[in-house]
Structures are given as structure tokens and as C-alpha cells.
Design an enzyme around this catalytic site. Sequence first.
Site, PDB file in Angstrom:
ATOM      1  N   ASP A  32       0.853  -1.188   0.000  1.00  0.00           N
ATOM      2  CA  ASP A  32       0.000   0.000   0.000  1.00  0.00           C
ATOM      3  C   ASP A  32       0.891   1.241   0.000  1.00  0.00           C
ATOM      4  O   ASP A  32       1.875   1.321   0.737  1.00  0.00           O
ATOM      5  CB  ASP A  32      -0.917  -0.011   1.233  1.00  0.00           C
ATOM      6  CG  ASP A  32      -2.063   0.977   1.102  1.00  0.00           C
ATOM      7  OD1 ASP A  32      -3.225   0.517   1.007  1.00  0.00           O
ATOM      8  OD2 ASP A  32      -1.810   2.203   1.076  1.00  0.00           O
ATOM      9  N   HIS A 102     -10.171  -5.611  -2.993  1.00  0.00           N
ATOM     10  CA  HIS A 102      -8.801  -5.829  -2.513  1.00  0.00           C
ATOM     11  C   HIS A 102      -8.842  -6.171  -1.037  1.00  0.00           C
ATOM     12  O   HIS A 102      -9.613  -5.599  -0.278  1.00  0.00           O
ATOM     13  CB  HIS A 102      -7.926  -4.599  -2.749  1.00  0.00           C
ATOM     14  CG  HIS A 102      -8.534  -3.309  -2.277  1.00  0.00           C
ATOM     15  ND1 HIS A 102      -9.517  -2.660  -2.996  1.00  0.00           N
ATOM     16  CD2 HIS A 102      -8.313  -2.575  -1.179  1.00  0.00           C
ATOM     17  CE1 HIS A 102      -9.880  -1.565  -2.341  1.00  0.00           C
ATOM     18  NE2 HIS A 102      -9.174  -1.497  -1.223  1.00  0.00           N
TER      19      HIS A 102
HETATM   20  P1  AMP Z   1      -9.696   1.233   0.227  1.00  0.00           P
HETATM   21  O1  AMP Z   1      -9.783   2.565   0.932  1.00  0.00           O
HETATM   22  O2  AMP Z   1     -10.072   0.059   1.060  1.00  0.00           O
HETATM   23  O3  AMP Z   1     -10.437   1.270  -1.104  1.00  0.00           O
HETATM   24  O4  AMP Z   1      -8.152   1.024  -0.079  1.00  0.00           O
HETATM   25  C1  AMP Z   1      -7.487   1.605  -1.152  1.00  0.00           C
HETATM   26  C2  AMP Z   1      -6.034   1.594  -0.792  1.00  0.00           C
HETATM   27  O5  AMP Z   1      -5.258   1.810  -1.959  1.00  0.00           O
HETATM   28  C3  AMP Z   1      -5.620   2.681   0.212  1.00  0.00           C
HETATM   29  O6  AMP Z   1      -5.121   2.071   1.400  1.00  0.00           O
HETATM   30  C4  AMP Z   1      -4.549   3.468  -0.543  1.00  0.00           C
HETATM   31  O7  AMP Z   1      -3.492   3.911   0.293  1.00  0.00           O
HETATM   32  C5  AMP Z   1      -4.090   2.465  -1.581  1.00  0.00           C
HETATM   33  N1  AMP Z   1      -3.481   3.046  -2.773  1.00  0.00           N
HETATM   34  C6  AMP Z   1      -3.925   4.112  -3.479  1.00  0.00           C
HETATM   35  N2  AMP Z   1      -3.114   4.335  -4.540  1.00  0.00           N
HETATM   36  C7  AMP Z   1      -2.148   3.382  -4.497  1.00  0.00           C
HETATM   37  C8  AMP Z   1      -1.021   3.074  -5.313  1.00  0.00           C
HETATM   38  N3  AMP Z   1      -0.716   3.781  -6.419  1.00  0.00           N
HETATM   39  N4  AMP Z   1      -0.233   2.027  -4.963  1.00  0.00           N
HETATM   40  C9  AMP Z   1      -0.511   1.303  -3.854  1.00  0.00           C
HETATM   41  N5  AMP Z   1      -1.579   1.535  -3.049  1.00  0.00           N
HETATM   42  C10 AMP Z   1      -2.383   2.558  -3.362  1.00  0.00           C
END
Ligand code: AMP
Length: 119
Positions: A32, A102
Site C-alpha cells: 500500500d 482488494h
Molecule cells: P480502500 O480505501 O479500502 O479502497 O483502499 C485503497 C487503498 O489503496 C488505500 O489504502 C490506498 O493507500 C491504496 N493506494 C492508493 N493508490 C495506491 C497506489 N498507487 N499504490 C498502492 N496503493 C495505493
Amino acid sequence: MSDAETLFERIIAREIPAEVVYETERVLAFRDINPQAKTHVLVVPKVRYRNVAELAAADAGLLGEVIGAAEKVAELEGIVESGYRVVFNTESDAGQTVFHVHAHVLGGEQLGFFGRYGG
Ligand code: AMP
């Protein structure tokens, strides 16, 4: 499931960089970008479903592979014994921001309680 491409499809296609920690034919696990624990890895199926309920209904075997990959990530990160949490945020009250299902794998340190915002 909407047709809008999500960020995670671009990561799966290697159009956006990510630190991949584990991959199988049908699942990708990467760190993440905004970690909420020492270990914070996301596990995604390469085919998009909006949330875990849609994935479970459409392909329970693939959901099993996502969970299996989460367990494998915990092994690779050395946190099986110390413990870890697997979370699927679903829709807005849970804070889901990327609508490609995810699993968050969190661990590597003592985790806080979770539940009501600010509570
Ligand atoms: P959610 O809020 O459960 O939809 O989780 C989405 C997650 O994606 C969050 O924890 C973000 O920090 C993560 N995220 C967003 N952009 C990226 C990225 N480019 N690479 C890795 N993680 C990401």
C-alpha cells in the site's frame, strides 16, 4: 460492476509502478502506498469485481485464492506468528475508495481497535 478502469487495473497492467510482493496467475499483491501498519499489503484479483460480495458471488474459488495469497504474504513478511489482520472495505461507510476488490493485509506491529469513527 461499472466499466470505469480503476487504478488497480493500471497497476496490474504495469502501467503504474508498485512494489509487488507476491503474484500468481490470477492474483497480485503489492505494498500500500500509504501504509497503516509496518506491513500493509493489498491483494487483488486480476479480474475486477467491485467488492468482496460480488467476487464471492461470481467466483468463490478466486476469493479463496485472494485469501490464500493474503496468507502467503503474511508468511513472506514473517508475521504469521505475531499475527495479522485481513480487511475488505466495502462501500462508503467502510471507506472503500478503489472499486476493485482488494484485501488489506496489516501487521508487523500491534494493531489498534477498529470500528466506529472516532469512537
Ligand atoms: P480502500 O480505501 O479500502 O479502497 O483502499 C485503497 C487503498 O489503496 C488505500 O489504502 C490506498 O493507500 C491504496 N493506494 C492508493 N493508490 C495506491 C497506489 N498507487 N499504490 C498502492 N496503493 C495505493
